[in-house]
Design a protein around this motif. Structure first.
Motif, short mmCIF file in Angstrom:
data_model
loop_
_atom_site.label_atom_id
_atom_site.label_comp_id
_atom_site.label_asym_id
_atom_site.label_seq_id
_atom_site.Cartn_x
_atom_site.Cartn_y
_atom_site.Cartn_z
N GLU A 1 -1.71 -6.88 14.05
CA GLU A 1 -0.43 -6.49 14.63
C GLU A 1 0.65 -6.37 13.56
O GLU A 1 1.51 -5.50 13.63
N ARG A 2 0.60 -7.24 12.54
CA ARG A 2 1.55 -7.13 11.43
C ARG A 2 1.38 -5.80 10.72
O ARG A 2 2.35 -5.13 10.39
N ASP A 3 0.12 -5.39 10.51
CA ASP A 3 -0.15 -4.09 9.89
C ASP A 3 0.41 -2.96 10.74
O ASP A 3 0.97 -1.99 10.20
N GLU A 4 0.28 -3.06 12.04
CA GLU A 4 0.82 -2.04 12.95
C GLU A 4 2.34 -1.94 12.79
O GLU A 4 2.89 -0.84 12.69
N VAL A 5 3.00 -3.09 12.76
CA VAL A 5 4.45 -3.11 12.60
C VAL A 5 4.85 -2.55 11.24
O VAL A 5 5.76 -1.72 11.13
N LEU A 6 4.16 -2.97 10.18
CA LEU A 6 4.51 -2.51 8.83
C LEU A 6 4.27 -1.02 8.66
O LEU A 6 5.07 -0.32 8.03
N ASP A 7 3.18 -0.50 9.23
CA ASP A 7 2.94 0.94 9.18
C ASP A 7 4.05 1.70 9.90
O ASP A 7 4.53 2.74 9.43
N HIS A 8 4.45 1.18 11.04
CA HIS A 8 5.52 1.80 11.82
C HIS A 8 6.83 1.83 11.02
O HIS A 8 7.49 2.87 10.93
N LEU A 9 7.16 0.71 10.40
CA LEU A 9 8.40 0.64 9.63
C LEU A 9 8.32 1.50 8.37
O LEU A 9 9.31 2.16 8.01
N ALA A 10 7.18 1.51 7.72
CA ALA A 10 7.02 2.34 6.52
C ALA A 10 7.21 3.82 6.85
O ALA A 10 7.71 4.59 6.01
N SER A 11 6.87 4.21 8.06
CA SER A 11 7.02 5.62 8.45
C SER A 11 8.48 6.04 8.54
O SER A 11 8.77 7.24 8.63
N LYS A 12 9.40 5.12 8.47
CA LYS A 12 10.83 5.43 8.53
C LYS A 12 11.40 5.81 7.17
O LYS A 12 12.57 6.17 7.05
N PHE A 13 10.58 5.70 6.12
CA PHE A 13 11.01 6.02 4.76
C PHE A 13 10.43 7.36 4.34
O PHE A 13 9.31 7.70 4.69
N GLU A 14 11.20 8.11 3.56
CA GLU A 14 10.79 9.44 3.11
C GLU A 14 10.03 9.36 1.78
O GLU A 14 10.49 8.69 0.85
N LYS B 1 18.27 2.33 -2.48
CA LYS B 1 18.92 1.09 -2.90
C LYS B 1 18.56 0.02 -1.87
O LYS B 1 18.22 0.33 -0.73
N GLU B 2 18.66 -1.24 -2.28
CA GLU B 2 18.32 -2.33 -1.36
C GLU B 2 19.15 -2.27 -0.08
O GLU B 2 18.64 -2.51 1.01
N THR B 3 20.43 -1.90 -0.22
CA THR B 3 21.28 -1.81 0.97
C THR B 3 20.80 -0.71 1.92
O THR B 3 20.92 -0.86 3.14
N ASP B 4 20.25 0.37 1.37
CA ASP B 4 19.71 1.44 2.21
C ASP B 4 18.46 0.96 2.96
O ASP B 4 18.29 1.26 4.14
N VAL B 5 17.60 0.23 2.26
CA VAL B 5 16.39 -0.32 2.90
C VAL B 5 16.79 -1.27 4.03
O VAL B 5 16.27 -1.19 5.14
N THR B 6 17.76 -2.13 3.74
CA THR B 6 18.24 -3.06 4.76
C THR B 6 18.79 -2.30 5.96
O THR B 6 18.51 -2.66 7.11
N GLY B 7 19.55 -1.25 5.72
CA GLY B 7 20.12 -0.46 6.81
C GLY B 7 19.05 0.18 7.67
O GLY B 7 19.15 0.17 8.91
N ILE B 8 18.03 0.74 7.04
CA ILE B 8 16.94 1.36 7.79
C ILE B 8 16.21 0.31 8.62
O ILE B 8 15.99 0.49 9.82
N LEU B 9 15.84 -0.79 7.97
CA LEU B 9 15.10 -1.83 8.69
C LEU B 9 15.92 -2.45 9.81
O LEU B 9 15.38 -2.74 10.88
N SER B 10 17.21 -2.61 9.60
CA SER B 10 18.07 -3.20 10.63
C SER B 10 18.10 -2.35 11.89
O SER B 10 18.25 -2.88 12.99
N GLY B 11 17.93 -1.05 11.74
CA GLY B 11 17.93 -0.17 12.89
C GLY B 11 16.61 -0.13 13.64
O GLY B 11 16.54 0.40 14.75
N TRP B 12 15.57 -0.71 13.05
CA TRP B 12 14.24 -0.63 13.65
C TRP B 12 13.63 -1.97 14.01
O TRP B 12 12.43 -2.06 14.25
N HIS B 13 14.43 -3.03 14.01
CA HIS B 13 13.92 -4.31 14.51
C HIS B 13 15.04 -5.06 15.20
O HIS B 13 16.22 -4.85 14.91
#
Length: 84
Positions: A20-33, A39-51
């Protein structure tokens, strides 16, 4: 989607099972181009919108440690590692 995600695809909890962790990580990784540097702040912003459980640092670390995101600690940048 499973019970790990709401109807909009937002992760609702951090799973205990590795599969299930792999499923979540694959899903989140798909949000990156591919090919883009973040930048770290950009990564944080993307992740904050998806969890919805408030731990973007856990997710950023897990994405890096699982080989889905690369990280340069000197510049503080991240990028998607494309799987061949």
């Amino acid at each position: 989607m499973t019970a790990l995600f709401d109807r909009d695809g937002v992760v609702t909890r951090w799973p205990r099972k590795a599969r299930e962790r792999d499923e979540v990580l694959d899903h989140l990784a798909s949000k990156f181009e591919p090919g883009r540097i973040y930048k770290e702040t950009d990564v944080t912003g993307i992740l904050s919108g998806w969890h919805g459980f408030g731990d973007h640092a856990l997710l950023r670390r897990e994405l890096f440690e699982s080989g889905r995101l690369g990280h340069d600690p000197r510049s503080g940048t991240y990028w998607l590692i494309e799987k061949g």
